[in-house]
Motif scaffolding. Sequence first.
Motif, PDB file in Angstrom:
ATOM      1  N   LYS A 164       0.827  -1.210   0.000  1.00  0.00           N
ATOM      2  CA  LYS A 164       0.000   0.000   0.000  1.00  0.00           C
ATOM      3  C   LYS A 164       0.860   1.258   0.000  1.00  0.00           C
ATOM      4  O   LYS A 164       0.560   2.231  -0.700  1.00  0.00           O
ATOM      5  N   ALA A 165       1.933   1.239   0.787  1.00  0.00           N
ATOM      6  CA  ALA A 165       2.832   2.399   0.834  1.00  0.00           C
ATOM      7  C   ALA A 165       3.493   2.630  -0.516  1.00  0.00           C
ATOM      8  O   ALA A 165       3.663   3.776  -0.957  1.00  0.00           O
ATOM      9  N   LEU A 166       3.860   1.555  -1.191  1.00  0.00           N
ATOM     10  CA  LEU A 166       4.504   1.672  -2.509  1.00  0.00           C
ATOM     11  C   LEU A 166       3.541   2.216  -3.551  1.00  0.00           C
ATOM     12  O   LEU A 166       3.922   3.068  -4.374  1.00  0.00           O
ATOM     13  N   VAL A 167       2.308   1.741  -3.535  1.00  0.00           N
ATOM     14  CA  VAL A 167       1.300   2.251  -4.477  1.00  0.00           C
ATOM     15  C   VAL A 167       1.172   3.764  -4.316  1.00  0.00           C
ATOM     16  O   VAL A 167       1.192   4.523  -5.303  1.00  0.00           O
ATOM     17  N   ARG A 168       1.068   4.211  -3.075  1.00  0.00           N
ATOM     18  CA  ARG A 168       0.918   5.642  -2.823  1.00  0.00           C
ATOM     19  C   ARG A 168       2.165   6.417  -3.257  1.00  0.00           C
ATOM     20  O   ARG A 168       2.071   7.518  -3.808  1.00  0.00           O
ATOM     21  N   ALA A 169       3.338   5.847  -3.013  1.00  0.00           N
ATOM     22  CA  ALA A 169       4.581   6.527  -3.396  1.00  0.00           C
ATOM     23  C   ALA A 169       4.668   6.717  -4.904  1.00  0.00           C
ATOM     24  O   ALA A 169       5.075   7.789  -5.394  1.00  0.00           O
ATOM     25  N   HIS A 170       4.301   5.700  -5.663  1.00  0.00           N
ATOM     26  CA  HIS A 170       4.325   5.816  -7.126  1.00  0.00           C
ATOM     27  C   HIS A 170       3.346   6.889  -7.605  1.00  0.00           C
ATOM     28  O   HIS A 170       3.680   7.720  -8.455  1.00  0.00           O
ATOM     29  N   VAL A 171       2.119   6.871  -7.050  1.00  0.00           N
ATOM     30  CA  VAL A 171       1.091   7.821  -7.468  1.00  0.00           C
ATOM     31  C   VAL A 171       1.475   9.254  -7.070  1.00  0.00           C
ATOM     32  O   VAL A 171       1.296  10.206  -7.845  1.00  0.00           O
ATOM     33  N   GLU A 172       2.020   9.403  -5.877  1.00  0.00           N
ATOM     34  CA  GLU A 172       2.430  10.742  -5.417  1.00  0.00           C
ATOM     35  C   GLU A 172       3.602  11.269  -6.240  1.00  0.00           C
ATOM     36  O   GLU A 172       3.691  12.478  -6.504  1.00  0.00           O
ATOM     37  N   LEU A 224       9.324  -1.129   4.341  1.00  0.00           N
ATOM     38  CA  LEU A 224       8.278  -0.207   4.785  1.00  0.00           C
ATOM     39  C   LEU A 224       8.881   1.094   5.310  1.00  0.00           C
ATOM     40  O   LEU A 224       8.382   2.188   5.023  1.00  0.00           O
ATOM     41  N   GLU A 225       9.978   0.983   6.052  1.00  0.00           N
ATOM     42  CA  GLU A 225      10.651   2.192   6.548  1.00  0.00           C
ATOM     43  C   GLU A 225      11.154   3.045   5.379  1.00  0.00           C
ATOM     44  O   GLU A 225      10.992   4.273   5.377  1.00  0.00           O
ATOM     45  N   ILE A 226      11.740   2.418   4.383  1.00  0.00           N
ATOM     46  CA  ILE A 226      12.277   3.152   3.233  1.00  0.00           C
ATOM     47  C   ILE A 226      11.147   3.804   2.435  1.00  0.00           C
ATOM     48  O   ILE A 226      11.238   4.973   2.031  1.00  0.00           O
ATOM     49  N   ALA A 227      10.049   3.056   2.218  1.00  0.00           N
ATOM     50  CA  ALA A 227       8.920   3.585   1.451  1.00  0.00           C
ATOM     51  C   ALA A 227       8.286   4.781   2.147  1.00  0.00           C
ATOM     52  O   ALA A 227       7.985   5.802   1.511  1.00  0.00           O
ATOM     53  N   GLN A 228       8.092   4.676   3.456  1.00  0.00           N
ATOM     54  CA  GLN A 228       7.480   5.786   4.185  1.00  0.00           C
ATOM     55  C   GLN A 228       8.424   6.991   4.245  1.00  0.00           C
ATOM     56  O   GLN A 228       7.972   8.141   4.212  1.00  0.00           O
ATOM     57  N   GLY A 229       9.730   6.726   4.287  1.00  0.00           N
ATOM     58  CA  GLY A 229      10.683   7.830   4.224  1.00  0.00           C
ATOM     59  C   GLY A 229      10.585   8.574   2.906  1.00  0.00           C
ATOM     60  O   GLY A 229      10.648   9.825   2.859  1.00  0.00           O
TER      61      GLY A 229
END
Length: 255
Positions: A171-179, A232-237
């Motif tokens: 979920k975090a990765l999906v959001r990172a790509h879209v953002e 997850l830590e890297i994606a949220q960063g």
Amino acid sequence: LHISRPALIEAYERQGKDITKATYQEMRSLVCAQCHVEYYFDKKKVEHASYLTFPWDKGITPEAMEEYYDGIQFSDWTHALSKTPMLKAQHPDFEVFQSGIHAQRGVACADCHMPFQNDGGQKYTNHKMQSPLNNIAASCQVCHREETATLVKNVYDRQDKVLEARHLLEKALVRAHVETAKALELGATPDQLKDIQQGIRRAQWRWDYVAATHGGSFHAPVECGRIVASGLEIAQGARVQLARLLASLGYNQEV
């Protein structure tokens, strides 16, 4: 048992190891490691060809292989939304298995997937390669005395818990790509996105590394949990960096 694939032999040689010195028990996993591994095709080694290569020069952890790929500036594809140069994990089954408790106790792939059986006083390897859960008496219960239902539950519990954590990273990765796509739409420059895209690349490599391995969250649940947590830590960063970048571009809402 013998090794017929050059890629595995060469990967050992580049690490300063002689695969011909492997024990019989080690060979019962190394035969599988000819295919059930992470690999890529080196387009520079042979003219007009793609040369099968294992990225093990710095080690067989996901971090070591990531360092290898970064060192040669390799990417499998570019993400259509975030324009990130991505790594695609193949199926690092051998590498993940090596980090688990069974491998550390000297168990080989064939011990569980092709367990020994006796017929007419002759002991031999069962050549019906399959899930150990299809033959628990000959695979698991040779060492483990628990009931069949308990052993099956142990397997699914470990896989389900890693899967639960992996979905959070997904979920975090999906959001990172879209953002990131939104930042590009607003005119973000390559320099502004460089560190963010590197974070996305690293986080998705960890997600894919665990997702692509067959049975990895049973073979090495502790290691798979560690890899997912790191991702997850890297994606949220990366998403924190993106929030700051979007705000600097005049966009301070949820994408």
